[in-house]
Write an enzyme that holds these catalytic residues in place. Structure first.
Site, PDB file in Angstrom:
ATOM      1  N   HIS A 100       0.870  -1.174   0.000  1.00 57.13           N
ATOM      2  CA  HIS A 100       0.000   0.000   0.000  1.00 57.13           C
ATOM      3  C   HIS A 100       0.912   1.231   0.000  1.00 57.13           C
ATOM      4  CE1 HIS A 100      -2.304  -3.109   2.222  1.00 57.13           C
ATOM      5  NE2 HIS A 100      -3.384  -2.571   1.674  1.00 57.13           N
ATOM      6  N   ASP A 103       2.146   2.183   3.377  1.00 53.94           N
ATOM      7  CA  ASP A 103       3.083   1.250   4.015  1.00 53.94           C
ATOM      8  C   ASP A 103       4.512   1.687   3.774  1.00 53.94           C
ATOM      9  OD1 ASP A 103       0.881  -0.424   4.492  1.00 53.94           O
ATOM     10  OD2 ASP A 103       1.198  -1.514   2.622  1.00 53.94           O
ATOM     11  N   GLU A 231     -10.528  -6.801  -4.743  1.00 56.07           N
ATOM     12  CA  GLU A 231     -10.389  -7.820  -3.698  1.00 56.07           C
ATOM     13  C   GLU A 231     -11.649  -7.860  -2.841  1.00 56.07           C
ATOM     14  OE1 GLU A 231      -7.627  -8.628   0.233  1.00 56.07           O
ATOM     15  OE2 GLU A 231      -6.695  -7.781  -1.570  1.00 56.07           O
ATOM     16  N   HIS A 270     -10.795 -13.811   3.728  1.00 63.66           N
ATOM     17  CA  HIS A 270     -12.009 -13.093   3.333  1.00 63.66           C
ATOM     18  C   HIS A 270     -13.091 -14.064   2.879  1.00 63.66           C
ATOM     19  CE1 HIS A 270      -9.582  -9.148   2.467  1.00 63.66           C
ATOM     20  NE2 HIS A 270      -9.498  -9.564   3.719  1.00 63.66           N
ATOM     21  N   ASP A 295      -4.331 -13.697  -2.419  1.00 63.78           N
ATOM     22  CA  ASP A 295      -3.703 -13.356  -1.152  1.00 63.78           C
ATOM     23  C   ASP A 295      -3.703 -14.617  -0.301  1.00 63.78           C
ATOM     24  OD1 ASP A 295      -3.157 -10.771  -1.818  1.00 63.78           O
ATOM     25  OD2 ASP A 295      -4.421  -9.848  -0.300  1.00 63.78           O
ATOM     26  N   ASP A 306     -10.556 -11.025  10.809  1.00 67.25           N
ATOM     27  CA  ASP A 306      -9.533 -11.327   9.814  1.00 67.25           C
ATOM     28  C   ASP A 306      -8.206 -11.620  10.512  1.00 67.25           C
ATOM     29  OD1 ASP A 306      -8.445 -11.604   7.334  1.00 67.25           O
ATOM     30  OD2 ASP A 306      -8.790  -9.563   6.672  1.00 67.25           O
ATOM     31  N   ASP A 308      -5.596 -13.439   9.393  1.00 68.04           N
ATOM     32  CA  ASP A 308      -4.438 -13.406   8.481  1.00 68.04           C
ATOM     33  C   ASP A 308      -3.322 -14.351   8.925  1.00 68.04           C
ATOM     34  OD1 ASP A 308      -5.573 -11.625   6.750  1.00 68.04           O
ATOM     35  OD2 ASP A 308      -4.506  -9.873   7.472  1.00 68.04           O
ATOM     36  N   ASP A 338      -0.400 -12.502   2.289  1.00 65.58           N
ATOM     37  CA  ASP A 338      -1.060 -11.487   3.111  1.00 65.58           C
ATOM     38  C   ASP A 338      -1.311 -12.122   4.479  1.00 65.58           C
ATOM     39  OD1 ASP A 338      -2.460  -9.426   4.202  1.00 65.58           O
ATOM     40  OD2 ASP A 338      -4.063  -9.402   2.714  1.00 65.58           O
TER      41      ASP A 338
END
Length: 435
Positions: A100, A103, A231, A270, A295, A306, A308, A338
């Protein structure tokens, strides 16, 4: 000076190795279905998790040890992170990365300063790419973290916010193009609603489409050849997110005439939040010719957010690779991790161990999927299950060569249909033979 002096270059040592800093199954040059494993898997690392995730949770402070990071919001610190990140990519053998805009570069006091900060860090990223040969899988704009986006970005009730978001997308697209990125992702973390009492849904959806139209036009203007992705995610942080799952995204893209310009970037966690399996989401997207990138992570089905986590489930990785191989492999996308370490796994070494595990899990999934395809029993069963559609009345129905009245006449004369067993348990047993 190395940020990870105690970590060796991660190499393939084979299944018998007990070295935690070695691949047991991921052998980049090994051929699977005639193509190198690295070309099938196209691993990417997520800059936000590797370099910016302090491992905080809603109940506790960050725990991650990042001795290279001085904690400042300075450009010098941002550039230092880039150098550390590329050392990580080199040591793990990961060929791609994703980011991003916020980031990699700090948000400035003004939009112009933010643009300048991003451009400055892009120069460092470009230098590191040239030095190492690493490539940008995709870039994106962070249109969800800053308070200005609390009520949406493209879907904000405030047109000034839309304009700001559009400017941020332009800068992130410029950065992605400058770095030779293979794609650009739109993830609408705030593009949804908390309550319909204060929401004009149709207008917000129109505005979301308008931002995507503008991006498509700008892509042509700058000559960016990368793939656009959307996404899906059903909720969090919103109560309902407009791009809630693969089917909802495809419906939105078709309704607004955007499907020719977009594919989907699907995330396992997701899919879990949408109460789907990852294979379901991938099958929906692949059926529309719109599965672009993945991802790679997993969620905890006992937790409603989430998480991750790194993908270590071999059933999951095998199912993912079955769909990827079935569509002919990735063209522009890949497997972007991700995923974040657990809060208890706070040492720099854990960053490597987590990615090693994920890469080995996908290598095993790839080999298992290829073996299932070579065996042919699962595909043959499905093909034979639908054999009635390849002849007689079934073929006429599929080809639109029979009317409703003619079908009525046919059914009146035919015997009552008899169904064969679906053999689910047998097929699960066969699948298990390859894990």
């Amino acid at each position: 000076m190395s940020a990870f002096p105690e970590i060796p270059i991660i190499r393939y040592e084979g299944p018998k190795s007990k070295n935690p800093f070695a691949f047991k199954h991921y052998n980049p040059a090994e051929k699977v279905e005639g193509k190198a494993m690295s070309a099938h898997l196209r691993f990417g690392a997520a800059y936000w998790h590797c370099m910016r995730n302090g491992l905080a949770d809603p109940f506790g402070a960050p725990t991650a040890q990042m001795p290279w990071d001085d904690g400042s919001n300075s450009l010098s610190n941002a550039r230092r992170r880039v150098e550390v990140f590329f050392e990580f990519l080199e040591k793990t053998g990961i060929d791609f990365y994703c980011f991003h805009d916020r980031d990699v570069a700090p948000e400035g006091a003004t939009l112009a300063e933010s643009h300048d900060n991003l451009a400055a860090v892009v120069r460092t990223l470009k230098t590191e790419q040239k030095r190492t040969g690493k490539r940008l899988l995709w870039g994106t704009a962070c249109l969800f973290a800053h308070p200005r986006y609390a009520q949406g970005a493209a879907t904000s009730p405030n047109a000034e916010v839309f304009a700001y978001a559009a400017a941020q997308v332009k800068a992130a697209m410029d950065a992605t193009h400058e770095l030779g990125g293979l794609g650009y992702v739109f993830w609408g973390g705030r593009e949804g609603y908390a309550t319909l009492l204060n929401t004009d849904m149709k207008r917000e959806l129109d505005h979301l489409a308008r931002l995507l139209y503008l991006a498509v036009d700008y892509k042509k203007t700058i000559g960016f050849k990368g793939q656009f992705y959307i996404e899906p995610k059903p909720r969090e942080p919103t109560t309902h997110q407009y791009d809630s799952d693969a089917a909802a995204c495809l419906n939105f893209l078709r309704e607004y005439g955007l499907l020719p310009h977009f594919k989907l970037n699907l995330e396992t966690n997701h899919a879990t939040l949408a109460l789907h399996t990852m294979r379901h989401e991938m099958t929906v997207a692949a059926g529309a010719g719109a599965l672009g990138s993945i991802d790679a992570n997993r969620g905890d089905e006992l937790i409603g957010w989430d998480t991750d986590q790194f993908p270590t489930d071999l059933y999951l990785t095998t199912e993912i690779m079955l769909v990827v191989l079935g569509m002919g492999g990735f063209t522009t996308g890949g497997l972007n991790f991700d995923a974040k370490r657990r809060r208890e796994s706070h040492e720099p070494a854990d960053l490597f161990l987590a990615h090693i595990g994920g890469m080995d899990a996908f290598a095993r999934g790839l080999k298992a999927a290829a073996a299932i395809r070579a065996d042919g029993r699962l595909a043959r069963f499905v093909r034979e299950r639908y054999a009635s559609w390849d002849r007689g009345v079934g073929r006429k129905i599929e080809r639109g060569q029979i009317t409703l009245a003619e079908l009525n006449d046919y059914a009146l004369k035919a015997e009552d249909p008899k169904l064969a067993s679906g053999r689910q348990e047998l097929l699960e047993n066969i699948f298990n033979d390859f894990i």
